[in-house]
Design a protein around this motif. Structure first.
Motif, PDB file in Angstrom:
ATOM      1  N   CYS A  18       9.876   5.000   2.522  1.00  0.00           N
ATOM      2  CA  CYS A  18      10.643   6.631   2.183  1.00  0.00           C
ATOM      3  C   CYS A  18      10.918   6.960   2.773  1.00  0.00           C
ATOM      4  O   CYS A  18      12.368   6.953   3.520  1.00  0.00           O
ATOM      5  N   CYS A  19      10.738   6.995   4.407  1.00  0.00           N
ATOM      6  CA  CYS A  19      11.468   7.850   5.565  1.00  0.00           C
ATOM      7  C   CYS A  19      12.048   7.011   5.684  1.00  0.00           C
ATOM      8  O   CYS A  19      13.747   8.086   6.197  1.00  0.00           O
ATOM      9  N   ILE A  75       3.577   4.100  -6.178  1.00  0.00           N
ATOM     10  CA  ILE A  75       4.309   3.983  -4.995  1.00  0.00           C
ATOM     11  C   ILE A  75       5.673   4.053  -5.319  1.00  0.00           C
ATOM     12  O   ILE A  75       6.960   4.704  -5.091  1.00  0.00           O
ATOM     13  N   THR A 125       1.154  -1.346  -0.364  1.00  0.00           N
ATOM     14  CA  THR A 125       0.128   0.398  -0.002  1.00  0.00           C
ATOM     15  C   THR A 125       0.443   1.244   0.509  1.00  0.00           C
ATOM     16  O   THR A 125       1.772   1.387   0.385  1.00  0.00           O
ATOM     17  N   GLU A 126       0.025   2.258  -0.942  1.00  0.00           N
ATOM     18  CA  GLU A 126       0.859   3.477  -0.341  1.00  0.00           C
ATOM     19  C   GLU A 126       1.160   4.096   1.327  1.00  0.00           C
ATOM     20  O   GLU A 126       2.252   4.942   1.488  1.00  0.00           O
ATOM     21  N   ALA A 127       0.515   3.412   1.718  1.00  0.00           N
ATOM     22  CA  ALA A 127       1.265   4.344   3.880  1.00  0.00           C
ATOM     23  C   ALA A 127       2.115   2.601   4.035  1.00  0.00           C
ATOM     24  O   ALA A 127       2.877   3.912   4.764  1.00  0.00           O
ATOM     25  N   GLN A 128       2.008   1.825   3.734  1.00  0.00           N
ATOM     26  CA  GLN A 128       3.399   1.040   3.285  1.00  0.00           C
ATOM     27  C   GLN A 128       4.888   1.706   3.444  1.00  0.00           C
ATOM     28  O   GLN A 128       5.746   1.505   3.317  1.00  0.00           O
ATOM     29  N   GLN A 134       4.639   5.071   2.030  1.00  0.00           N
ATOM     30  CA  GLN A 134       5.598   6.229   2.817  1.00  0.00           C
ATOM     31  C   GLN A 134       6.037   6.262   3.894  1.00  0.00           C
ATOM     32  O   GLN A 134       7.543   6.768   4.356  1.00  0.00           O
ATOM     33  N   GLU A 135       6.229   4.861   4.793  1.00  0.00           N
ATOM     34  CA  GLU A 135       6.759   4.571   5.962  1.00  0.00           C
ATOM     35  C   GLU A 135       8.243   3.601   5.224  1.00  0.00           C
ATOM     36  O   GLU A 135       9.055   4.580   6.125  1.00  0.00           O
TER      37      GLU A 135
END
Length: 448
Positions: free
Chosen positions: A56-57, A79, A48-51, A53-54
């Motif tokens: 990417c950080c 993604i 997912t995009e939420a995963q 995002q993490e």
């Protein structure tokens, strides 16, 4: 240099999840861990995009140099583009062959995922490349591409000492300092001949003795002790200035005044610098020094800065040569490097120190970095060939190279295309790496 930091991004889509995917992820991590890079693992099968995002950080905090986007199955098309835009790092797309097809639904659709994501990065003008295969099969090409990325990263930190500028009349040694910095990241530090020679004249005692041992090495010496001591002091002075100015390579105005001011030619000392890990280009050629740094990183071989002085249509060979500045690591097996009076300075046989030997045979790659005609970009020449057994047919350091195309055709293209007359040769076939580098830097590539 520090290890390359590789962000490993394992990608799947929920509708393709199965029990075997984590095993493929672990196989990939194991294979990657053997490439000598620092692997920053995303830690999960990203869906997912939420995963993402993490992850990417995490990559941002780890300051990764490149992202390996491994499509274990198909994946969302948002993604990788989002991560590439945020991190501004190149991406290697990795797809795997489709599992055996036995009449059921498609099992992975990995290649299609790369195809779709490559389009997005291409449209956005972001840098990417592609490898294909299961964990073991993909590693050789992935290793090659990571080597190029590592070279590009390291070039961004390189500093070249320009000693005395260029030699007179050699417009081929001209360079654009700001364009070089912008495109390759290489910084140039100007240093005067006076500074070098003053430091050389201060070298004495143990420091001189240590440098003398280095420049003599395994060579047969046919120059005077006075010349050898002058050469040793010069080598030690280069080393001191290299540390003082934080240099990685040299470009040296080796004539006309050098031997008049100091009493000897600098040629063999340049070869010693190259052999000690600080590539040194003759005749003030900054782009030549940049190319020497590049091929050293890609091939692991010391570079040979040279001219193409003749060619033979019958054998499709060319003779690459220079007057005595090659590193002795390139000497042909069975030959002993000779330290002699220079064959050209003051008419020849008057002043040392030049080194002479034929170069070792084997696969070679010859490159040249130069500006485009209008000066708004760079071009990169790449020639693959085979160094063949060469005799000491003339003073200096010769190597006969058999080309992969007719020699007359190749030479005519060099002349018609207006290439500079200095080339950088290394042992080993790095033509694929050079091609990849040209793509990463948007260089005009000419392959001969």
């Amino acid at each position: 240099m520090n290890k390359l930091r590789v962000g490993y991004l394992s990608l799947v889509k929920g509708s393709w999840i199965n029990a075997g995917l984590e095993g493929q992820r672990q196989d990939a991590l194991k294979a990657l861990s053997e490439l000598g890079a620092e692997i920053v693992d995303c830690g999960l099968l990203v869906q997912t995009e939420a995963q993402a995002q993490e992850v990417c950080c995490k990559f941002e905090e780890a300051r990764v140099d490149i992202i390996v986007a491994h499509f274990i199955t198909f994946s969302l098309g948002t993604i990788v583009p989002g991560m590439a835009v945020r991190l501004r790092k190149p991406v290697i797309f990795w797809s795997q062959p489709e599992p055996p097809m036995n009449g059921g639904r498609i099992a992975a659709n990995s290649l299609c995922a790369t195809n779709m994501n490559a389009h997005a990065l291409w449209k956005m003008g972001l840098k990417y490349s592609f490898v294909y295969g299961n964990a073991d099969a993909a590693m050789p090409e992935l290793a090659r591409q990571l080597k190029v990325i590592g070279c590009l990263r390291d070039l961004q930190r390189m500093r070249i000492g320009s000693l005395g500028g260029r030699v007179p009349g050699f417009y081929t040694s001209n360079f654009n300092e700001l364009a070089l910095r912008e495109k390759f990241g290489v910084e140039v530090e100007g240093i005067t001949l006076l500074e070098l020679i003053e430091v050389a004249r201060s070298i004495k005692g143990d420091e001189l003795a240590g440098a003398l041992k280095q420049i003599k090495g395994s060579c047969q010496c046919k120059v005077s002790d006075e010349e050898l001591n002058k050469g040793a002091a010069l080598f030690a002075a280069f080393d001191k200035l290299q540390k003082k100015h934080r240099l990685d390579a040299w470009s040296v105005r080796c004539w006309p005044e050098f031997s008049d001011i100091y009493g000897i030619g600098v040629c063999h000392i340049l070869g010693c610098l190259t052999g000690s890990g600080a590539p040194a280009a003759c005749e003030g050629d900054i782009y030549g020094a940049t190319a020497m740094l590049m091929v050293k990183a890609l091939s692991g071989s010391d570079a040979f800065f040279c001219d193409l002085i003749s060619f033979d249509e019958k054998g499709d060979t060319g003779l690459f040569w220079h007057c005595g500045a090659a590193p002795v690591s390139l000497c042909k097996p069975g030959c002993v490097p000779q330290l002699l009076k220079h064959s050209i300075i003051d008419g020849g046989d008057k002043k040392g120190i030049a080194v002479e030997f034929p170069l070792k045979p084997g696969a070679v790659t010859i490159i040249r970095i130069g500006e485009t005609r209008n000066g708004n970009g760079y071009r990169l020449l790449s020639i693959g060939g085979e160094g063949i057994d060469t005799s000491q047919m003339l003073h200096g350091t010769p190597l006969t190279v058999r080309f992969k195309r007719p020699a007359a055709q190749l030479v005519n293209q060099l002349i018609d295309s207006g290439f500079e007359h200095h080339y950088v040769l290394c042992h080993g076939d790095i033509t694929k790496e050079i091609r990849h580098m040209a793509g990463m830097l948007d260089l005009e590539l000419i392959e001969l």
